[in-house]
Design a protein around this motif. Structure first.
Motif, mmCIF file in Angstrom:
data_model
loop_
_atom_site.group_PDB
_atom_site.id
_atom_site.type_symbol
_atom_site.label_atom_id
_atom_site.label_comp_id
_atom_site.label_asym_id
_atom_site.label_seq_id
_atom_site.Cartn_x
_atom_site.Cartn_y
_atom_site.Cartn_z
ATOM 1 N N GLU A 171 0.828 -1.211 0.000
ATOM 2 C CA GLU A 171 0.000 0.000 0.000
ATOM 3 C C GLU A 171 0.861 1.260 0.000
ATOM 4 O O GLU A 171 0.534 2.246 -0.641
ATOM 5 N N ARG B 279 0.867 4.101 -2.919
ATOM 6 C CA ARG B 279 0.679 5.544 -2.679
ATOM 7 C C ARG B 279 1.823 6.351 -3.274
ATOM 8 O O ARG B 279 1.611 7.404 -3.884
ATOM 9 N N GLU C 54 1.502 6.486 -7.023
ATOM 10 C CA GLU C 54 0.398 7.363 -7.432
ATOM 11 C C GLU C 54 0.784 8.836 -7.388
ATOM 12 O O GLU C 54 0.326 9.635 -8.210
#
Length: 259
Positions: free
Chosen positions: A134, A138, A141
């Motif tokens: 995760e 992030r 992104e």
């Protein structure tokens, strides 16, 4: 779209099309997929070449911007490319800048997008965390204005790199080398026509970095793209390609003669 990756001696690269060479240098987490739209568009008018930079293959002492530039120089010499349009994204832009400063003779033009060399937030406030998908998602992104551009395939590529201890050590070495290797005092020596294409929402090399490049590189022009982050050629390929095509077309035209 799959391309044949050629191997000649220690060099791995793709080469599509014919014409003046357009050499593309990828960044720290770069892959061929970063340039897919660009390759497809320009292979009809140029010899599009993407050397796979040996980010993880150099010994730790040469895992640096300078070490990558030496590889690019040897590659260009081995392939005897000339009249080159040299394009670099992120760390690839930094390598391109160092190359033009050291070996300007074969370079016809320079194109930078989200380039390091003056300032970058490459790691943000922390280094890659192994095993934390995760977190990697992030961080990937953040590269883009639209987080959806960070596809699962792209996140998986970055995750694989960050889950390998030796690769993480080399990523950190390259990131630190980029921060140390500030080119501010040398950029005025670049005489090639230079195109700067920047995302207005780039948080890694923010817009003020592009403006500083534009100020310091004498024969440069700057284009900002709205709603776009650190990799315009991936996020807004149509707009990126249009700007680049106009720049390359202009270079083909003979200089206006004074009556």
């Amino acid at each position: 779209m799959n391309y044949e990756v050629k191997q000649i001696d220690k060099f791995r690269f793709i080469e599509e099309g014919e014409g003046e060479p357009l050499i593309l240098l990828h960044g720290l987490f770069g892959a061929l997929s970063n340039f897919q739209d660009l390759i497809e568009y320009f292979k009809n008018s140029h010899k599009v070449v993407v050397p796979l930079l040996p980010l993880f293959d150099l010994d730790i002492f040469h895992t640096s911007v300078g070490g990558l530039e030496k590889h690019v120089h040897k590659f260009i010499e081995a392939r005897n490319y000339d009249q080159i349009h040299l394009l670099g994204n992120s760390l690839g832009g930094h390598v391109a800048l160092v190359h033009v400063l050291k070996h300007p003779e074969r370079i016809k033009s320079l194109i930078l997008t989200g380039s390091s060399g003056l300032f970058e937030n490459g790691m943000g406030d922390s280094y890659p965390k192994r095993g934390d998908y995760e977190y990697i998602k992030r961080k990937t992104e953040v590269t883009f204005y639209d987080p959806a551009t960070a596809t699962k395939e792209l996140v998986d590529e970055v995750y694989e790199i960050c889950n390998n201890r030796l690769k993480v050590i080399k990523i950190i070495a390259l990131a630190k080398s980029a921060i140390r290797n500030n080119l501010g005092e040398e950029l005025s020596q670049i005489s090639q026509p230079t195109l700067l294409i920047w995302g207005n929402d780039d948080t890694i090399t923010p817009p003020f970095v592009a403006k500083e490049f534009n100020k310091l590189i004498p024969n440069s022009e700057l284009f900002f793209i709205n709603k776009c982050g650190h990799a315009p050629m991936m996020e807004v390929p149509a707009e990126f390609n249009k700007i680049l095509e106009e720049f390359l077309t202009k270079l083909k035209q003979p200089a206006a003669t004074i009556a």
